[in-house]
Design a protein around this motif. Sequence first.
Motif, PDB file in Angstrom:
ATOM      1  N   PHE A  75      11.339  76.803  39.862  1.00  0.00           N
ATOM      2  CA  PHE A  75      11.710  76.279  38.545  1.00  0.00           C
ATOM      3  C   PHE A  75      11.569  74.760  38.547  1.00  0.00           C
ATOM      4  O   PHE A  75      11.880  74.095  39.544  1.00  0.00           O
ATOM      5  N   GLU A  76      11.112  74.224  37.424  1.00  0.00           N
ATOM      6  CA  GLU A  76      11.005  72.777  37.232  1.00  0.00           C
ATOM      7  C   GLU A  76      11.799  72.401  35.992  1.00  0.00           C
ATOM      8  O   GLU A  76      11.693  73.065  34.956  1.00  0.00           O
ATOM      9  N   GLY A  77      12.604  71.341  36.124  1.00  0.00           N
ATOM     10  CA  GLY A  77      13.425  70.912  34.997  1.00  0.00           C
ATOM     11  C   GLY A  77      13.261  69.438  34.719  1.00  0.00           C
ATOM     12  O   GLY A  77      12.412  68.762  35.299  1.00  0.00           O
ATOM     13  N   GLU A  78      14.111  68.912  33.811  1.00  0.00           N
ATOM     14  CA  GLU A  78      14.026  67.513  33.402  1.00  0.00           C
ATOM     15  C   GLU A  78      15.291  66.722  33.720  1.00  0.00           C
ATOM     16  O   GLU A  78      15.296  65.511  33.563  1.00  0.00           O
ATOM     17  N   GLU A  79      16.357  67.389  34.167  1.00  0.00           N
ATOM     18  CA  GLU A  79      17.601  66.693  34.479  1.00  0.00           C
ATOM     19  C   GLU A  79      18.219  67.277  35.744  1.00  0.00           C
ATOM     20  O   GLU A  79      18.166  68.491  35.978  1.00  0.00           O
ATOM     21  N   ALA A  80      18.840  66.392  36.523  1.00  0.00           N
ATOM     22  CA  ALA A  80      19.422  66.814  37.786  1.00  0.00           C
ATOM     23  C   ALA A  80      20.522  67.845  37.598  1.00  0.00           C
ATOM     24  O   ALA A  80      20.639  68.804  38.371  1.00  0.00           O
ATOM     25  N   GLU A  81      21.348  67.666  36.567  1.00  0.00           N
ATOM     26  CA  GLU A  81      22.457  68.606  36.384  1.00  0.00           C
ATOM     27  C   GLU A  81      21.965  69.987  35.958  1.00  0.00           C
ATOM     28  O   GLU A  81      22.620  70.999  36.239  1.00  0.00           O
ATOM     29  N   THR A  82      20.830  70.038  35.286  1.00  0.00           N
ATOM     30  CA  THR A  82      20.233  71.344  34.985  1.00  0.00           C
ATOM     31  C   THR A  82      19.832  72.038  36.283  1.00  0.00           C
ATOM     32  O   THR A  82      20.034  73.249  36.451  1.00  0.00           O
ATOM     33  N   LEU A  83      19.266  71.256  37.215  1.00  0.00           N
ATOM     34  CA  LEU A  83      18.880  71.836  38.505  1.00  0.00           C
ATOM     35  C   LEU A  83      20.105  72.351  39.256  1.00  0.00           C
ATOM     36  O   LEU A  83      20.057  73.422  39.877  1.00  0.00           O
ATOM     37  N   ARG A  84      21.227  71.609  39.187  1.00  0.00           N
ATOM     38  CA  ARG A  84      22.448  72.096  39.842  1.00  0.00           C
ATOM     39  C   ARG A  84      22.886  73.435  39.247  1.00  0.00           C
ATOM     40  O   ARG A  84      23.371  74.312  39.964  1.00  0.00           O
ATOM     41  N   GLY A  85      22.735  73.563  37.937  1.00  0.00           N
ATOM     42  CA  GLY A  85      23.079  74.834  37.308  1.00  0.00           C
ATOM     43  C   GLY A  85      22.193  75.969  37.791  1.00  0.00           C
ATOM     44  O   GLY A  85      22.662  77.092  38.002  1.00  0.00           O
ATOM     45  N   LEU A  86      20.903  75.666  37.974  1.00  0.00           N
ATOM     46  CA  LEU A  86      19.985  76.697  38.490  1.00  0.00           C
ATOM     47  C   LEU A  86      20.352  77.078  39.919  1.00  0.00           C
ATOM     48  O   LEU A  86      20.292  78.267  40.300  1.00  0.00           O
ATOM     49  N   VAL A  87      20.743  76.080  40.726  1.00  0.00           N
ATOM     50  CA  VAL A  87      21.179  76.380  42.095  1.00  0.00           C
ATOM     51  C   VAL A  87      22.437  77.243  42.066  1.00  0.00           C
ATOM     52  O   VAL A  87      22.546  78.244  42.786  1.00  0.00           O
ATOM     53  N   ALA A  88      23.400  76.883  41.209  1.00  0.00           N
ATOM     54  CA  ALA A  88      24.642  77.657  41.121  1.00  0.00           C
ATOM     55  C   ALA A  88      24.366  79.105  40.722  1.00  0.00           C
ATOM     56  O   ALA A  88      25.110  80.018  41.116  1.00  0.00           O
ATOM     57  N   ALA A  89      23.300  79.310  39.945  1.00  0.00           N
ATOM     58  CA  ALA A  89      22.944  80.671  39.524  1.00  0.00           C
ATOM     59  C   ALA A  89      22.168  81.429  40.594  1.00  0.00           C
ATOM     60  O   ALA A  89      21.745  82.567  40.359  1.00  0.00           O
ATOM     61  N   GLY A  90      21.973  80.787  41.749  1.00  0.00           N
ATOM     62  CA  GLY A  90      21.308  81.465  42.856  1.00  0.00           C
ATOM     63  C   GLY A  90      19.795  81.473  42.755  1.00  0.00           C
ATOM     64  O   GLY A  90      19.124  82.308  43.388  1.00  0.00           O
ATOM     65  N   LEU A  91      19.218  80.545  41.999  1.00  0.00           N
ATOM     66  CA  LEU A  91      17.767  80.561  41.749  1.00  0.00           C
ATOM     67  C   LEU A  91      16.980  79.668  42.692  1.00  0.00           C
ATOM     68  O   LEU A  91      15.762  79.567  42.576  1.00  0.00           O
ATOM     69  N   GLY A  92      17.657  79.009  43.632  1.00  0.00           N
ATOM     70  CA  GLY A  92      16.955  78.171  44.588  1.00  0.00           C
ATOM     71  C   GLY A  92      17.860  77.093  45.141  1.00  0.00           C
ATOM     72  O   GLY A  92      19.071  77.080  44.890  1.00  0.00           O
ATOM     73  N   VAL A  93      17.279  76.189  45.925  1.00  0.00           N
ATOM     74  CA  VAL A  93      17.984  75.033  46.468  1.00  0.00           C
ATOM     75  C   VAL A  93      17.307  73.778  45.916  1.00  0.00           C
ATOM     76  O   VAL A  93      16.193  73.833  45.399  1.00  0.00           O
ATOM     77  N   ALA A  94      17.979  72.625  46.059  1.00  0.00           N
ATOM     78  CA  ALA A  94      17.417  71.399  45.494  1.00  0.00           C
ATOM     79  C   ALA A  94      17.880  70.188  46.279  1.00  0.00           C
ATOM     80  O   ALA A  94      18.986  70.179  46.843  1.00  0.00           O
ATOM     81  N   LEU A  95      17.023  69.157  46.313  1.00  0.00           N
ATOM     82  CA  LEU A  95      17.405  67.852  46.837  1.00  0.00           C
ATOM     83  C   LEU A  95      17.823  66.978  45.663  1.00  0.00           C
ATOM     84  O   LEU A  95      17.013  66.681  44.782  1.00  0.00           O
ATOM     85  N   LEU A  96      19.111  66.573  45.666  1.00  0.00           N
ATOM     86  CA  LEU A  96      19.646  65.862  44.502  1.00  0.00           C
ATOM     87  C   LEU A  96      20.579  64.737  44.933  1.00  0.00           C
ATOM     88  O   LEU A  96      21.199  64.809  45.997  1.00  0.00           O
ATOM     89  N   PRO A  97      20.716  63.704  44.096  1.00  0.00           N
ATOM     90  CA  PRO A  97      21.737  62.688  44.345  1.00  0.00           C
ATOM     91  C   PRO A  97      23.111  63.271  44.086  1.00  0.00           C
ATOM     92  O   PRO A  97      23.243  64.330  43.455  1.00  0.00           O
ATOM     93  N   PRO A  98      24.173  62.592  44.549  1.00  0.00           N
ATOM     94  CA  PRO A  98      25.528  63.116  44.345  1.00  0.00           C
ATOM     95  C   PRO A  98      25.834  63.277  42.856  1.00  0.00           C
ATOM     96  O   PRO A  98      25.387  62.487  42.026  1.00  0.00           O
TER      97      PRO A  98
END
Length: 317
Positions: free
Chosen positions: A241-264
């Motif tokens: 998955f590709e998104g436009e905001e870091a917090e959207t990516l955190r939501g995708l991770v929380a849903a079990g859809l992958g892992v991500a490298l993100l700032p705090p």
Amino acid sequence: MPHQHRPQSRLSHTGDTEDIVALLAPRLVHFAGVARTEHVTRAAAEMGVPQSTLSRSMSRLEEDLGVELFARHGRTLSLTPAGRTFLTSVDRALGEIERAADEVRADADAATGKVAFGFLHTMGAETVPGLLHAFRADHPRVRFSLVQNYGEAMLERLRAGDLDLCLTSPVPDAPDLVARRLDEQKLRLVVPADHRLAGRRRIRLAEAADETFVTLEPGYGLRRITDDLCNEAGFRPRVAFEGEEAETLRGLVAAGLGVALLPPPTVPRPGVTELTVTAPRAVREIGVAWLAGHPDTPPVAAFKKFLLSRRGALLPT
């Protein structure tokens, strides 16, 4: 009144807009002044120009247009119908110029001017509000036009003159820009709370080589950093998955859809675990950039100096 010869236009093509503007623009203020007083001598005195200069200016204006703007009655004048039509538009144009001049002077005012400031989405919740609060303690009336975007888009707006300064990552290296590194931000590997790695506190990125990643879209600085770090760790990330905001990516991770490298995150998010990456060194540099050779207004210069004074202390600890 004796017959007046219709002036012959000095323009060979009436549709040549650039030529007609170049010819007419210097004479419009003179025309408006004469039209207001309907008397060349009085208008010359009010505007502080020689009467002969004003008379020549009006004659040349009529020649440029090929239209009689005034009916002459000895020393007095009256507008012709064409002159009244022209005056309406001239007054409007001069009013717009005056308003534009007032606006740019106001924007450049040291105490109340405006700064067009761009920054990354991930800095909008906490970092930038804190910076603005601290800056306005000493500059309480400086105004800001704020733009949130990803790095490349902000650099394009810098080049277009839409922004004065921007906080971005990676710190750009381009001949038409000046950039200064201000701080760095540690990146974490974010995994679902029930993930096999969720019990860990630290991880080498190579241990995530078989994971599915969620990332920002190509063109985002954080996406480039993610690709580079994974490459340094010896693998190419499998992106689901590709998104436009870091917090959207955190939501995708929380849903079990992958892992991500993100700032705090600004505030901890439930459903995920954030692991410190021990190798390779996972950080993103944050810098301020501006257009090379572009003169600063006093408020922009003050805010630039303020940002540079925050080197090493830009981001919340």
